[in-house]
Design a protein around this motif. Structure first.
Motif, short mmCIF file in Angstrom:
data_model
loop_
_atom_site.label_atom_id
_atom_site.label_comp_id
_atom_site.label_asym_id
_atom_site.label_seq_id
_atom_site.Cartn_x
_atom_site.Cartn_y
_atom_site.Cartn_z
N ARG A 1 0.82 -1.23 0.00
CA ARG A 1 0.00 0.00 0.00
C ARG A 1 0.84 1.27 0.00
O ARG A 1 0.44 2.30 -0.53
N ALA B 1 4.34 7.38 2.98
CA ALA B 1 3.41 8.49 2.68
C ALA B 1 3.94 9.83 3.15
O ALA B 1 3.20 10.79 3.29
N GLY C 1 8.17 13.21 1.74
CA GLY C 1 9.44 12.62 2.11
C GLY C 1 9.62 11.21 1.57
O GLY C 1 10.75 10.75 1.37
N ALA D 1 6.95 12.39 5.49
CA ALA D 1 7.36 12.62 6.87
C ALA D 1 6.11 12.51 7.74
O ALA D 1 4.99 12.70 7.27
C1 HXC Z 1 1.46 10.59 9.48
C2 HXC Z 1 0.08 9.44 8.06
C3 HXC Z 1 0.72 10.02 6.94
C4 HXC Z 1 1.80 10.92 7.19
C5 HXC Z 1 -0.84 8.72 6.22
N1 HXC Z 1 -0.88 8.65 7.56
N2 HXC Z 1 0.13 9.55 5.81
N3 HXC Z 1 0.44 9.73 9.32
N4 HXC Z 1 2.11 11.17 8.47
N5 HXC Z 1 2.50 11.48 6.21
C6 HXC Z 1 -1.80 7.86 8.38
C7 HXC Z 1 -3.18 8.45 8.40
O1 HXC Z 1 -3.25 9.49 9.33
C8 HXC Z 1 -4.00 7.25 8.81
O2 HXC Z 1 -3.87 7.04 10.18
C9 HXC Z 1 -3.30 6.10 8.11
O3 HXC Z 1 -1.97 6.57 7.81
C10 HXC Z 1 -3.94 5.73 6.80
O4 HXC Z 1 -4.09 6.89 6.00
P1 HXC Z 1 -5.49 7.34 5.36
O5 HXC Z 1 -5.39 8.80 5.09
O6 HXC Z 1 -6.63 6.88 6.18
O7 HXC Z 1 -5.47 6.50 4.01
P2 HXC Z 1 -6.06 6.90 2.58
O8 HXC Z 1 -7.43 7.51 2.72
O9 HXC Z 1 -5.90 5.69 1.73
O10 HXC Z 1 -5.10 8.06 2.03
C11 HXC Z 1 -3.77 7.76 1.80
C12 HXC Z 1 -2.96 9.08 1.56
C13 HXC Z 1 -3.21 10.04 2.73
C14 HXC Z 1 -3.43 9.73 0.24
C15 HXC Z 1 -1.50 8.68 1.42
O11 HXC Z 1 -2.95 9.34 3.96
C16 HXC Z 1 -2.35 11.26 2.71
O12 HXC Z 1 -2.60 12.20 1.97
N6 HXC Z 1 -1.29 11.26 3.53
C17 HXC Z 1 -0.43 12.41 3.68
C18 HXC Z 1 0.51 12.52 2.52
C19 HXC Z 1 1.39 13.75 2.64
O13 HXC Z 1 0.90 14.89 2.76
N7 HXC Z 1 2.73 13.54 2.65
C20 HXC Z 1 3.66 14.63 2.79
C21 HXC Z 1 3.99 14.85 4.25
S1 HXC Z 1 5.05 16.20 4.49
P3 HXC Z 1 -5.16 6.72 11.12
O14 HXC Z 1 -4.59 6.66 12.49
O15 HXC Z 1 -6.13 7.84 10.89
O16 HXC Z 1 -5.66 5.41 10.59
C22 HXC Z 1 6.57 15.62 4.10
C23 HXC Z 1 7.68 16.61 4.21
C24 HXC Z 1 9.02 15.94 4.08
O17 HXC Z 1 6.76 14.50 3.74
C25 HXC Z 1 10.06 16.89 4.49
C26 HXC Z 1 11.45 16.29 4.47
C27 HXC Z 1 11.87 15.63 5.70
#
Ligand code: HXC
Length: 259
Positions: free
Chosen positions: A60, A64, A110, A66
């Protein structure tokens, strides 16, 4: 060493495999995970038996991004002064053996940046890449605005960074972000197949090839070509060069000794 956020194993005694393992958070990359990943990569890099490393996630999610929950309340002073979030992200860049990212599912923020820090990406057909940080009120912080344009060009990189949209595996392959796309159930076979081929080559030559390709992104063409030529010349000092060329001339398989 035992890990809580990753799993570590080897294949045929010569390929190191790191599996990111925080499934409930889609392998969100928190500080503990990144510290463990760095330690595992360094350990494989230091192990003379290991010739290549594969980093992967779950079906999956590769990762996803940081960990948003962990960083949501940080202040500027926290992240600037304490170098929170990014402090242990550069370890992978110091690994001198090849690192292949085997990506299935989400590689976002990340997670996409981590995949791009690897030497090349093999994707499953369900992979999705993106830099959605703009939706969180920030921008990529571990090379996304730098490595993505180098991989896919300005137009696609701007599109991804400014709209936050995801790129599927086929678009990622067309754009040059990934080297191969395979069905999910073939992903590890494909990545391990590539890793085993690399591990059987001369480690010295493999490390030189990696260093030289990376130099292409740090230098002008003339300097880069000169850097390559010096490494090419230097490899004539190795036992493996004699072995590789003698094996070709005598129509036999080379047995490299990594020296
Ligand atoms: C913490 C996360 C997470 C993240 C997902 N989860 N991504 N927790 N940090 N980046 C958690 C959700 O909170 C959820 O926890 C569980 O994983 C499942 O996710 P869902 O959202 O319920 O799944 P789905 O509806 O299938 O959506 C999947 C997704 C979405 C599209 C990937 O989760 C999403 O948009 N995630 C964030 C992606 C994102 O913005 N990444 C960039 C982060 S900033 P629970 O407990 O509710 O079940 C970054 C900066 C890096 O990376 C900087 C350099 C170091």
């Amino acid at each position: 060493m035992s890990y809580e956020n990753i799993e570590v194993r080897t294949e045929a005694g010569k390929v190191g495999i790191v599996t990111l393992n925080r499934p409930k958070a889609l392998n969100a990359l928190n500080d503990a995970l990144m510290t463990e990943l760095g330690a595992a990569l360094k350990a494989f890099d230091a192990d003379p038996a290991i010739g290549c490393i594969v980093v992967t996630g779950s079906e999956r999610a590769f990762a996803a991004g940081a960990d948003i929950g962990a960083m949501a309340s940080y202040s500027f002073v926290d992240v600037y002064k304490g170098d929170y979030i990014t402090r242990n992200w550069e370890t992978i860049r110091s690994v001198r053996k090849p690192v292949i990212a085997a990506v299935s599912g989400f590689a976002l923020g990340g997670g996409c940046e981590l995949a791009m820090m690897c030497d090349f990406i093999i994707a499953a057909d369900n992979a999705k890449f993106g830099q959605p940080e703009i939706k969180l009120g920030v921008i990529p912080g571990a090379g996304g605005t730098q490595r993505l344009p180098r991989a896919v060009g300005k137009a696609k990189a701007m599109d991804m960074a400014l709209t936050g949209r995801m790129m599927d595996a086929n678009e990622a392959e067309r754009s040059g972000l990934v080297s191969r796309v395979v069905p999910y159930d073939k992903l590890m076979d494909e990545a391990l197949g590539a890793a085993l081929i690399i591990a059987d080559f001369s480690q010295v030559a493999v490390m030189a090839a990696k260093e030289s390709v990376n130099r292409a992104f740090e230098s002008g063409l003339s300097d880069g070509v000169m850097f390559e030529r010096r490494l090419f010349h230097a490899l004539f000092a190795t036992t493996d060069q004699k072995e590789g060329m003698d094996a070709f001339v005598n129509k036999r398989k080379a047995a490299f000794r990594h020296e």
